[in-house]
Motif scaffolding. Structure first.
Motif, PDB file in Angstrom:
ATOM      1  N   ASP A 190     -10.299  -0.402   2.308  1.00 33.32           N
ATOM      2  CA  ASP A 190      -9.233  -1.138   2.982  1.00 33.32           C
ATOM      3  C   ASP A 190      -9.806  -1.866   4.196  1.00 33.32           C
ATOM      4  O   ASP A 190     -10.719  -1.360   4.852  1.00 33.32           O
ATOM      5  CB  ASP A 190      -8.174  -0.112   3.444  1.00 33.32           C
ATOM      6  CG  ASP A 190      -6.811  -0.727   3.740  1.00 33.32           C
ATOM      7  OD1 ASP A 190      -6.752  -1.875   4.198  1.00 33.32           O
ATOM      8  OD2 ASP A 190      -5.805  -0.031   3.519  1.00 33.32           O
ATOM      9  N   HIS A 192       3.309   0.511   4.990  1.00 37.69           N
ATOM     10  CA  HIS A 192       1.948   0.131   4.564  1.00 37.69           C
ATOM     11  C   HIS A 192       0.926   0.412   5.663  1.00 37.69           C
ATOM     12  O   HIS A 192      -0.252   0.575   5.376  1.00 37.69           O
ATOM     13  CB  HIS A 192       1.923  -1.357   4.189  1.00 37.69           C
ATOM     14  CG  HIS A 192       2.148  -2.272   5.355  1.00 37.69           C
ATOM     15  ND1 HIS A 192       1.117  -2.868   6.021  1.00 37.69           N
ATOM     16  CD2 HIS A 192       3.277  -2.624   6.000  1.00 37.69           C
ATOM     17  CE1 HIS A 192       1.611  -3.587   7.027  1.00 37.69           C
ATOM     18  NE2 HIS A 192       2.923  -3.448   7.021  1.00 37.69           N
ATOM     19  N   ASP A 241      -7.186  -1.139  -1.466  1.00 35.95           N
ATOM     20  CA  ASP A 241      -6.371  -2.204  -0.903  1.00 35.95           C
ATOM     21  C   ASP A 241      -7.166  -3.488  -1.108  1.00 35.95           C
ATOM     22  O   ASP A 241      -8.298  -3.607  -0.636  1.00 35.95           O
ATOM     23  CB  ASP A 241      -6.131  -1.942   0.593  1.00 35.95           C
ATOM     24  CG  ASP A 241      -5.127  -2.910   1.203  1.00 35.95           C
ATOM     25  OD1 ASP A 241      -5.156  -4.101   0.837  1.00 35.95           O
ATOM     26  OD2 ASP A 241      -4.340  -2.483   2.068  1.00 35.95           O
ATOM     27  N   HIS A 281       0.800  -1.213   0.000  1.00 33.83           N
ATOM     28  CA  HIS A 281       0.000   0.000   0.000  1.00 33.83           C
ATOM     29  C   HIS A 281       0.845   1.282   0.000  1.00 33.83           C
ATOM     30  O   HIS A 281       0.402   2.342  -0.443  1.00 33.83           O
ATOM     31  CB  HIS A 281      -0.957  -0.009   1.194  1.00 33.83           C
ATOM     32  CG  HIS A 281      -2.224   0.741   0.933  1.00 33.83           C
ATOM     33  ND1 HIS A 281      -3.406   0.495   1.590  1.00 33.83           N
ATOM     34  CD2 HIS A 281      -2.501   1.747   0.056  1.00 33.83           C
ATOM     35  CE1 HIS A 281      -4.346   1.320   1.138  1.00 33.83           C
ATOM     36  NE2 HIS A 281      -3.814   2.081   0.214  1.00 33.83           N
ATOM     37  N   ASP A 326      -4.774   1.798   8.349  1.00 31.55           N
ATOM     38  CA  ASP A 326      -3.407   2.230   7.985  1.00 31.55           C
ATOM     39  C   ASP A 326      -3.108   3.603   8.598  1.00 31.55           C
ATOM     40  O   ASP A 326      -2.594   4.490   7.933  1.00 31.55           O
ATOM     41  CB  ASP A 326      -3.237   2.307   6.448  1.00 31.55           C
ATOM     42  CG  ASP A 326      -3.335   0.942   5.787  1.00 31.55           C
ATOM     43  OD1 ASP A 326      -3.348  -0.077   6.499  1.00 31.55           O
ATOM     44  OD2 ASP A 326      -3.406   0.896   4.537  1.00 31.55           O
TER      45      ASP A 326
HETATM   46 MN    MN Z   1      -3.856  -0.885   3.342  1.00 28.06          MN
END
Ligand code: MN
Length: 301
Positions: free
Chosen positions: A134, A150, A216, A113, A138
């Motif tokens: 995602d 990431h 993601d 990512h 993150d």
């Molecule tokens: Mn991610």
């Protein structure tokens, strides 16, 4: 820096053979997985997806058109594997900047990512909102001693983009929760917190804004695509994800998209094919709603 425009690409998305000049969409493979904490291997993501894409049917059954006719060009993978995260982000940023300046829509393919930060940095002045799909927020301020990782992508992005929406999360670190409490421009939505109508309302609130979509692949449920670095149960189905991407592109002006964290497993072909189809589908929606020419697509049928 400019050499990729004329180079011969051994494998191109959907085996497209058009020139860079003719293309409206440019696929950029960014094979990088140096900060991955669990499953390393997303460096093989771009080549595996491009190989699988050669088996896709260019005709889109849902849209009733051939999105490939909008022109899709694949540049050779960027050489970033050996770089530290900072240099990697800088190089990805430079490539995306050039493609944007040529008036094309960059489609970035990870890699982990972290590569998204290159795209986001390149386009930060052209976007109002970053939409991240995602399983994870993150949102660590630093992870494993690194500021660029990431696990820190959305946090770093929130420092340079006005508005960030993260959807699909199923897990959150305590440190991330504290970081999120300290920011005002980030909306993190749990996977089961909202239904489709709520999502549409959230998207209606950003209607007309310039957006960057970062997908993601782990936002999908692991059984849908087992080959990912950090699998998390309870994710979206393929159809939910494609519909959501359609809903976003229908309302906002998407300037770029990336698809990251796919980490192919030896012997499994369905995963790479799913990711390839997801990307082609997203391009198809873009062609339908925001394309430069009318290819006769009917996304709402
Ligand atoms: Mn991610």
């Amino acid at each position: 820096m400019e050499s990729y425009r004329k180079s011969i690409v051994p494998h191109s998305f959907l085996s497209s053979s058009i020139s860079y000049e003719e293309a409206n969409y440019v696929i950029i493979g960014a094979p990088y997985d140096s900060t991955s904490s669990w499953g390393v291997g997303s460096r093989f993501g771009p080549s595996s997806v491009i190989e699988a894409s050669e088996y896709l049917d260019p005709f889109d059954l849902e849209l009733n058109c051939i999105p490939l006719e909008a022109g899709i060009y694949t540049i050779p993978e960027i050489s970033i594997l050996e770089l530290n995260p900072e240099s990697m982000v800088k190089l990805v940023k430079d490539v995306i900047t050039n493609i944007r300046e040529d008036g094309k829509v960059p489609i970035l393919l990870g890699g982990e990512h972290t590569v998204s930060l290159g795209g986001i940095k390149a386009l930060k002045d052209y976007i109002d909102v970053l939409i991240v799909l995602d399983a994870h927020a993150d949102f660590y301020d630093s992870y494993g001693g690194r500021n660029i990782s990431h696990a820190t992508v959305s946090k770093r992005a929130s420092e340079i983009v006005d508005q960030v929406i993260v959807y699909g999360i199923r897990t959150l670190g305590w440190e991330e929760k504290n970081e999120l409490d300290g920011v005002k421009n980030v909306k993190v939505i749990k996977r089961n917190e909202v239904d489709r109508n709520d999502l549409i309302e959230i998207l209606n609130a950003i209607r007309g804004k310039k957006a960057y979509i970062s997908v993601d692949i782990d936002v999908l449920d692991p059984p849908q695509v087992p080959c990912i670095g950090t699998p998390e149960p309870g994710g979206l189905t393929y159809l939910e994800l494609t519909r959501l991407i359609r809903d976003i592109i229908k309302r906002t002006e998407v300037v770029s998209m990336d698809f990251v964290e796919f980490s192919p497993c030896p012997g499994i072909r369905s995963d790479a094919y799913l990711v390839a189809k997801l990307i082609y589908k997203a391009i198809g929606y873009h062609v339908s709603y925001l394309g430069k020419e009318d290819l006769g697509c009917y996304p709402d049928r």
